[in-house]
Design a protein around this motif. Structure first.
Motif, PDB file in Angstrom:
ATOM      1  N   GLY A  57       0.204   6.655  -0.680  1.00  0.00           N
ATOM      2  CA  GLY A  57       0.620   6.439   0.572  1.00  0.00           C
ATOM      3  C   GLY A  57       0.813   5.122   0.869  1.00  0.00           C
ATOM      4  O   GLY A  57       1.563   4.560   1.604  1.00  0.00           O
ATOM      5  N   SER A  58      -0.238   4.223   0.079  1.00  0.00           N
ATOM      6  CA  SER A  58      -0.077   2.640   0.221  1.00  0.00           C
ATOM      7  C   SER A  58       1.185   2.171  -0.269  1.00  0.00           C
ATOM      8  O   SER A  58       1.734   1.155   0.091  1.00  0.00           O
ATOM      9  CB  SER A  58      -1.444   2.229   0.005  1.00  0.00           C
ATOM     10  OG  SER A  58      -2.410   2.852   0.375  1.00  0.00           O
ATOM     11  N   TRP A  59       1.099   2.697  -1.301  1.00  0.00           N
ATOM     12  CA  TRP A  59       2.320   1.918  -2.331  1.00  0.00           C
ATOM     13  C   TRP A  59       3.851   2.645  -1.924  1.00  0.00           C
ATOM     14  O   TRP A  59       4.734   1.847  -1.874  1.00  0.00           O
ATOM     15  CB  TRP A  59       2.066   2.006  -3.669  1.00  0.00           C
ATOM     16  CG  TRP A  59       1.011   1.172  -4.250  1.00  0.00           C
ATOM     17  CD1 TRP A  59      -0.225   1.300  -4.225  1.00  0.00           C
ATOM     18  CD2 TRP A  59       1.273  -0.143  -4.647  1.00  0.00           C
ATOM     19  NE1 TRP A  59      -0.966   0.150  -4.385  1.00  0.00           N
ATOM     20  CE2 TRP A  59       0.145  -0.558  -4.969  1.00  0.00           C
ATOM     21  CE3 TRP A  59       2.651  -0.947  -4.758  1.00  0.00           C
ATOM     22  CZ2 TRP A  59      -0.079  -2.107  -5.248  1.00  0.00           C
ATOM     23  CZ3 TRP A  59       2.191  -2.267  -5.226  1.00  0.00           C
ATOM     24  CH2 TRP A  59       1.139  -2.749  -5.725  1.00  0.00           C
ATOM     25  N   PHE A  60       3.828   3.771  -1.789  1.00  0.00           N
ATOM     26  CA  PHE A  60       5.271   4.711  -1.744  1.00  0.00           C
ATOM     27  C   PHE A  60       5.476   5.273  -0.573  1.00  0.00           C
ATOM     28  O   PHE A  60       6.340   6.076  -0.632  1.00  0.00           O
ATOM     29  CB  PHE A  60       5.246   5.391  -3.198  1.00  0.00           C
ATOM     30  CG  PHE A  60       5.118   4.838  -4.398  1.00  0.00           C
ATOM     31  CD1 PHE A  60       6.079   4.063  -4.726  1.00  0.00           C
ATOM     32  CD2 PHE A  60       3.981   5.138  -5.117  1.00  0.00           C
ATOM     33  CE1 PHE A  60       5.979   3.148  -5.990  1.00  0.00           C
ATOM     34  CE2 PHE A  60       4.003   4.358  -6.532  1.00  0.00           C
ATOM     35  CZ  PHE A  60       4.808   3.641  -6.919  1.00  0.00           C
ATOM     36  N   GLU A  61       4.443   5.314   0.367  1.00  0.00           N
ATOM     37  CA  GLU A  61       4.948   6.229   1.600  1.00  0.00           C
ATOM     38  C   GLU A  61       4.794   7.398   1.537  1.00  0.00           C
ATOM     39  O   GLU A  61       5.443   8.263   2.175  1.00  0.00           O
ATOM     40  CB  GLU A  61       5.844   5.475   2.375  1.00  0.00           C
ATOM     41  CG  GLU A  61       5.632   4.288   2.911  1.00  0.00           C
ATOM     42  CD  GLU A  61       4.562   3.601   4.017  1.00  0.00           C
ATOM     43  OE1 GLU A  61       4.375   4.669   4.839  1.00  0.00           O
ATOM     44  OE2 GLU A  61       4.379   2.576   4.402  1.00  0.00           O
ATOM     45  N   MET A  62       4.471   8.198   0.550  1.00  0.00           N
ATOM     46  CA  MET A  62       4.159   9.512   0.373  1.00  0.00           C
ATOM     47  C   MET A  62       2.815  10.034   0.925  1.00  0.00           C
ATOM     48  O   MET A  62       1.852   9.634   0.409  1.00  0.00           O
ATOM     49  CB  MET A  62       4.186   9.775  -1.446  1.00  0.00           C
ATOM     50  CG  MET A  62       5.481   9.310  -1.593  1.00  0.00           C
ATOM     51  SD  MET A  62       5.529   9.564  -3.633  1.00  0.00           S
ATOM     52  CE  MET A  62       5.755  11.404  -3.438  1.00  0.00           C
ATOM     53  N   TYR A  63       2.888  11.162   1.789  1.00  0.00           N
ATOM     54  CA  TYR A  63       1.778  11.601   2.399  1.00  0.00           C
ATOM     55  C   TYR A  63       1.800  13.202   2.172  1.00  0.00           C
ATOM     56  O   TYR A  63       2.869  13.870   1.793  1.00  0.00           O
ATOM     57  CB  TYR A  63       1.742  11.206   3.839  1.00  0.00           C
ATOM     58  CG  TYR A  63       1.770   9.737   4.052  1.00  0.00           C
ATOM     59  CD1 TYR A  63       0.510   8.968   3.726  1.00  0.00           C
ATOM     60  CD2 TYR A  63       2.983   9.027   4.210  1.00  0.00           C
ATOM     61  CE1 TYR A  63       0.632   7.433   3.873  1.00  0.00           C
ATOM     62  CE2 TYR A  63       3.138   7.735   4.570  1.00  0.00           C
ATOM     63  CZ  TYR A  63       1.874   6.992   4.544  1.00  0.00           C
ATOM     64  OH  TYR A  63       1.817   5.662   4.421  1.00  0.00           O
ATOM     65  N   SER A  64       0.697  13.787   2.412  1.00  0.00           N
ATOM     66  CA  SER A  64       0.476  15.143   2.295  1.00  0.00           C
ATOM     67  C   SER A  64       0.937  16.066   3.408  1.00  0.00           C
ATOM     68  O   SER A  64       0.496  17.015   4.309  1.00  0.00           O
ATOM     69  CB  SER A  64      -0.938  15.592   2.128  1.00  0.00           C
ATOM     70  OG  SER A  64      -1.546  14.993   0.912  1.00  0.00           O
ATOM     71  N   THR A  65       2.204  15.955   3.734  1.00  0.00           N
ATOM     72  CA  THR A  65       2.917  16.530   4.782  1.00  0.00           C
ATOM     73  C   THR A  65       4.442  16.899   3.924  1.00  0.00           C
ATOM     74  O   THR A  65       5.024  16.063   3.410  1.00  0.00           O
ATOM     75  CB  THR A  65       3.373  16.057   5.990  1.00  0.00           C
ATOM     76  OG1 THR A  65       4.191  14.793   6.072  1.00  0.00           O
ATOM     77  CG2 THR A  65       1.999  15.638   6.615  1.00  0.00           C
TER      78      THR A  65
END
Length: 116
Positions: A57-65
């Motif tokens: 999430g911090s590096w690639f803006e990937m989140y668990s949604t």
């Protein structure tokens, strides 16, 4: 890194590398924008059954949604697909019509003389 590589890479390879970096930035920014839209209530939020690590999430803006991951995949497919569409229009479509594909000119075009 870009300035060092610029000295050693030909222009075409440098443009390709720049395009790839812009594509990566697009995918990252789309993930952050989707998360902002979820926080504002403009996009629904559906959690995934798996957890994406916090550093992603911090590096690639990937989140668990599902929404943030889906728009990132769609953005990547759009960028890669547009590359293949452009290649098809430049090379394969003219060949299918029996024409010569686009190629680099060997000499500059002759100037057109206008009657005075």
């Amino acid at each position: 890194m870009t300035f060092v590589a610029q000295r050693k890479l030909p222009y075409k390879k440098m443009l390709i590398a720049t395009g790839v970096l812009i594509g990566v930035v697009l995918v990252v920014m789309i993930g952050g924008t989707a998360l902002s839209f979820q926080d504002l209530g403009w996009l629904p939020r559906h959690e995934t059954p798996f957890t994406v690590p916090q550093w992603m999430g911090s590096w690639f803006e990937m989140y668990s949604t599902w929404e943030t991951l889906a728009v990132q995949v769609l953005a990547a497919v759009f960028v890669i697909g547009s590359y293949y569409v452009a290649e098809r229009m430049k090379v394969k479509a003219p060949l299918a019509r029996g024409e010569q594909p686009a190629r680099r000119a060997e000499a500059p075009p002759e100037p057109v003389s206008q009657p005075v």
